[in-house]
Design a protein around this motif. Structure first.
Motif, PDB file in Angstrom:
ATOM      1  N   PHE A   1      99.796 -20.629  93.650  1.00 53.15           N
ATOM      2  CA  PHE A   1      98.913 -21.512  93.497  1.00 53.15           C
ATOM      3  C   PHE A   1      98.078 -21.949  94.142  1.00 53.15           C
ATOM      4  CE2 PHE A   1      98.229 -25.414  90.724  1.00 53.15           C
ATOM      5  CZ  PHE A   1      96.554 -25.010  90.314  1.00 53.15           C
ATOM      6  N   ALA A   2      97.861 -21.309  95.141  1.00 49.81           N
ATOM      7  CA  ALA A   2      96.743 -21.119  96.375  1.00 49.81           C
ATOM      8  C   ALA A   2      95.337 -21.472  96.266  1.00 49.81           C
ATOM      9  CB  ALA A   2      97.477 -21.082  97.419  1.00 49.81           C
ATOM     10  N   HIS A   3      95.076 -21.126  94.536  1.00 48.57           N
ATOM     11  CA  HIS A   3      93.356 -20.178  94.985  1.00 48.57           C
ATOM     12  C   HIS A   3      93.347 -20.679  93.649  1.00 48.57           C
ATOM     13  CE1 HIS A   3      94.161 -17.806  98.488  1.00 48.57           C
ATOM     14  NE2 HIS A   3      95.234 -17.413  97.784  1.00 48.57           N
ATOM     15  N   CYS A   4      91.515 -21.471  93.543  1.00 49.00           N
ATOM     16  CA  CYS A   4      91.079 -21.719  91.953  1.00 49.00           C
ATOM     17  C   CYS A   4      91.162 -20.373  90.829  1.00 49.00           C
ATOM     18  CB  CYS A   4      90.017 -22.554  92.249  1.00 49.00           C
ATOM     19  SG  CYS A   4      90.697 -24.389  93.236  1.00 49.00           S
ATOM     20  N   GLY A   5      90.600 -19.985  91.455  1.00 48.32           N
ATOM     21  CA  GLY A   5      90.606 -18.474  90.892  1.00 48.32           C
ATOM     22  C   GLY A   5      89.251 -19.019  89.806  1.00 48.32           C
ATOM     23  N   GLY A   6      88.715 -19.060  89.775  1.00 41.82           N
ATOM     24  CA  GLY A   6      86.894 -19.197  88.669  1.00 41.82           C
ATOM     25  C   GLY A   6      87.568 -20.770  88.657  1.00 41.82           C
ATOM     26  N   VAL A   7      88.398 -21.798  88.210  1.00 44.00           N
ATOM     27  CA  VAL A   7      88.705 -22.850  87.720  1.00 44.00           C
ATOM     28  C   VAL A   7      87.363 -23.726  88.838  1.00 44.00           C
ATOM     29  CG1 VAL A   7      90.562 -24.296  86.856  1.00 44.00           C
ATOM     30  CG2 VAL A   7      91.005 -21.926  86.902  1.00 44.00           C
ATOM     31  N   ASN A   8      87.200 -25.027  86.843  1.00 39.67           N
ATOM     32  CA  ASN A   8      86.955 -25.966  88.222  1.00 39.67           C
ATOM     33  C   ASN A   8      87.567 -26.510  89.281  1.00 39.67           C
ATOM     34  OD1 ASN A   8      86.266 -28.578  88.617  1.00 39.67           O
ATOM     35  ND2 ASN A   8      84.567 -28.284  86.673  1.00 39.67           N
ATOM     36  N   ASP A   9      87.086 -26.593  90.228  1.00 42.74           N
ATOM     37  CA  ASP A   9      87.852 -27.090  91.523  1.00 42.74           C
ATOM     38  C   ASP A   9      88.193 -28.347  91.662  1.00 42.74           C
ATOM     39  OD1 ASP A   9      86.949 -24.812  92.515  1.00 42.74           O
ATOM     40  OD2 ASP A   9      85.473 -25.776  93.887  1.00 42.74           O
ATOM     41  N   ALA A  10      87.759 -29.792  90.577  1.00 40.16           N
ATOM     42  CA  ALA A  10      88.535 -30.606  90.959  1.00 40.16           C
ATOM     43  C   ALA A  10      89.389 -30.872  89.579  1.00 40.16           C
ATOM     44  CB  ALA A  10      87.809 -31.430  89.822  1.00 40.16           C
ATOM     45  N   VAL A  11      89.448 -29.822  88.622  1.00 34.42           N
ATOM     46  CA  VAL A  11      91.061 -29.661  88.027  1.00 34.42           C
ATOM     47  C   VAL A  11      92.407 -29.093  88.400  1.00 34.42           C
ATOM     48  CG1 VAL A  11      91.833 -28.319  85.765  1.00 34.42           C
ATOM     49  CG2 VAL A  11      89.489 -29.530  85.974  1.00 34.42           C
ATOM     50  N   CYS A  12      91.339 -27.647  89.688  1.00 36.32           N
ATOM     51  CA  CYS A  12      92.264 -27.144  90.093  1.00 36.32           C
ATOM     52  C   CYS A  12      93.082 -28.218  91.421  1.00 36.32           C
ATOM     53  CB  CYS A  12      92.098 -25.850  91.005  1.00 36.32           C
ATOM     54  SG  CYS A  12      92.788 -24.958  91.598  1.00 36.32           S
TER      55      CYS A  12
ATOM     56  N   ASN B   1      96.321 -24.052 101.724  1.00 39.26           N
ATOM     57  CA  ASN B   1      95.023 -23.252 101.374  1.00 39.26           C
ATOM     58  C   ASN B   1      94.246 -23.526 100.345  1.00 39.26           C
ATOM     59  OD1 ASN B   1      96.443 -22.240 103.312  1.00 39.26           O
ATOM     60  ND2 ASN B   1      97.962 -19.925 101.903  1.00 39.26           N
ATOM     61  N   LEU B   2      94.620 -23.891  99.104  1.00 44.68           N
ATOM     62  CA  LEU B   2      94.096 -24.557  97.963  1.00 44.68           C
ATOM     63  C   LEU B   2      92.790 -25.259  98.772  1.00 44.68           C
ATOM     64  CD1 LEU B   2      93.403 -24.226  94.942  1.00 44.68           C
ATOM     65  CD2 LEU B   2      94.735 -26.387  94.888  1.00 44.68           C
ATOM     66  N   LEU B   3      93.071 -26.472  99.677  1.00 44.07           N
ATOM     67  CA  LEU B   3      92.396 -27.458  99.927  1.00 44.07           C
ATOM     68  C   LEU B   3      91.369 -26.358 100.900  1.00 44.07           C
ATOM     69  CD1 LEU B   3      94.769 -30.665 100.664  1.00 44.07           C
ATOM     70  CD2 LEU B   3      92.621 -30.293  99.606  1.00 44.07           C
TER      71      LEU B   3
ATOM     72  N   ALA C   1      85.690 -24.483 101.942  1.00 42.30           N
ATOM     73  CA  ALA C   1      84.893 -23.694 101.985  1.00 42.30           C
ATOM     74  C   ALA C   1      83.857 -23.000 101.525  1.00 42.30           C
ATOM     75  CB  ALA C   1      85.835 -22.377 102.781  1.00 42.30           C
ATOM     76  N   THR C   2      84.367 -23.253 100.246  1.00 37.26           N
ATOM     77  CA  THR C   2      83.558 -22.804  99.629  1.00 37.26           C
ATOM     78  C   THR C   2      82.372 -23.673  98.575  1.00 37.26           C
ATOM     79  OG1 THR C   2      85.081 -23.202  97.290  1.00 37.26           O
ATOM     80  CG2 THR C   2      84.520 -21.010  98.395  1.00 37.26           C
ATOM     81  N   ALA C   3      82.612 -24.857  98.850  1.00 41.48           N
ATOM     82  CA  ALA C   3      81.963 -26.921  99.480  1.00 41.48           C
ATOM     83  C   ALA C   3      80.279 -26.329  99.485  1.00 41.48           C
ATOM     84  CB  ALA C   3      82.575 -27.631  98.790  1.00 41.48           C
TER      85      ALA C   3
ATOM     86  N   ARG D   1      81.539 -24.737 105.965  1.00 40.44           N
ATOM     87  CA  ARG D   1      82.605 -24.130 105.935  1.00 40.44           C
ATOM     88  C   ARG D   1      83.986 -24.490 106.633  1.00 40.44           C
ATOM     89  NH1 ARG D   1      81.276 -18.963 102.640  1.00 40.44           N
ATOM     90  NH2 ARG D   1      79.858 -19.953 101.258  1.00 40.44           N
ATOM     91  N   LEU D   2      83.337 -23.794 108.377  1.00 41.60           N
ATOM     92  CA  LEU D   2      84.593 -23.616 109.413  1.00 41.60           C
ATOM     93  C   LEU D   2      85.154 -25.280 109.768  1.00 41.60           C
ATOM     94  CD1 LEU D   2      85.890 -22.464 111.106  1.00 41.60           C
ATOM     95  CD2 LEU D   2      84.000 -22.576 113.279  1.00 41.60           C
ATOM     96  N   SER D   3      84.157 -26.148 109.960  1.00 42.81           N
ATOM     97  CA  SER D   3      84.226 -27.457 109.754  1.00 42.81           C
ATOM     98  C   SER D   3      84.839 -28.215 108.947  1.00 42.81           C
ATOM     99  CB  SER D   3      83.074 -28.413 110.419  1.00 42.81           C
ATOM    100  OG  SER D   3      82.301 -27.598 111.348  1.00 42.81           O
TER     101      SER D   3
END
Length: 154
Positions: free
Chosen positions: A47-58, A118-120, A125-127, A134-136
């Protein structure tokens, strides 16, 4: 000869502790992934990736998983450690290596924290569309978590 036996026994116990901690982490991750609707097989049971699920819920599910691992592991180690390893109080202490389970409970929050880092970083990075942002943002989260972990450990 006895030194080598003790070294090998300590190494085997350490390996069993790490393997048990990873197994516990996989259980926690599987519960979190089922709760938010992530296919555990596609994510490799991590569980280190949201996989298309809403980021906030993830992120909320990840935070709950981490908090639960800290609280439950801490309570188990704090209140049960002495009893489970005591042969006089616990008749199963000679059948099961409870020290391995106690060690795994101590390592569980650390293992869960790695996945949540990793999740954070992935969400950060995707935001952003800009690669520099992204890097920052991922660097900022990594530094913050490193400082927090260092402060907690020290």
């Amino acid at each position: 000869r006895r030194v080598w036996r003790d070294i090998l026994r300590a190494y085997a116990r350490m390996c069993a502790t790490v393997a048990s901690a990873v197994s516990l982490r996989m259980l926690c991750d599987a519960i979190g992934m089922v709760a938010v609707g992530i296919d555990a097989r596609k994510s490799g049971f991590w569980f280190a990736h949201c996989g298309g699920v809403n980021d906030a819920v993830c992120l909320l599910a990840g935070a709950v998983e981490f908090a639960a691992s800290v609280v439950c592991s801490g309570l188990f180690v704090w209140y049960c450690q002495e009893w489970v390893v005591d042969a006089a109080a616990n008749p199963t202490s000679n059948l099961v290596s409870w020290r391995v389970l106690v060690g795994a409970a101590e390592w569980l929050p650390i293992s869960v924290a790695v996945g949540k880092t990793n999740l954070l970083a992935e969400v950060a990075a995707t935001a952003w569309d800009d690669p520099l942002l992204r890097l920052s943002s991922t660097s900022f989260f990594s530094v913050c978590l490193t400082v927090i972990c260092g402060a907690v450990a020290g």
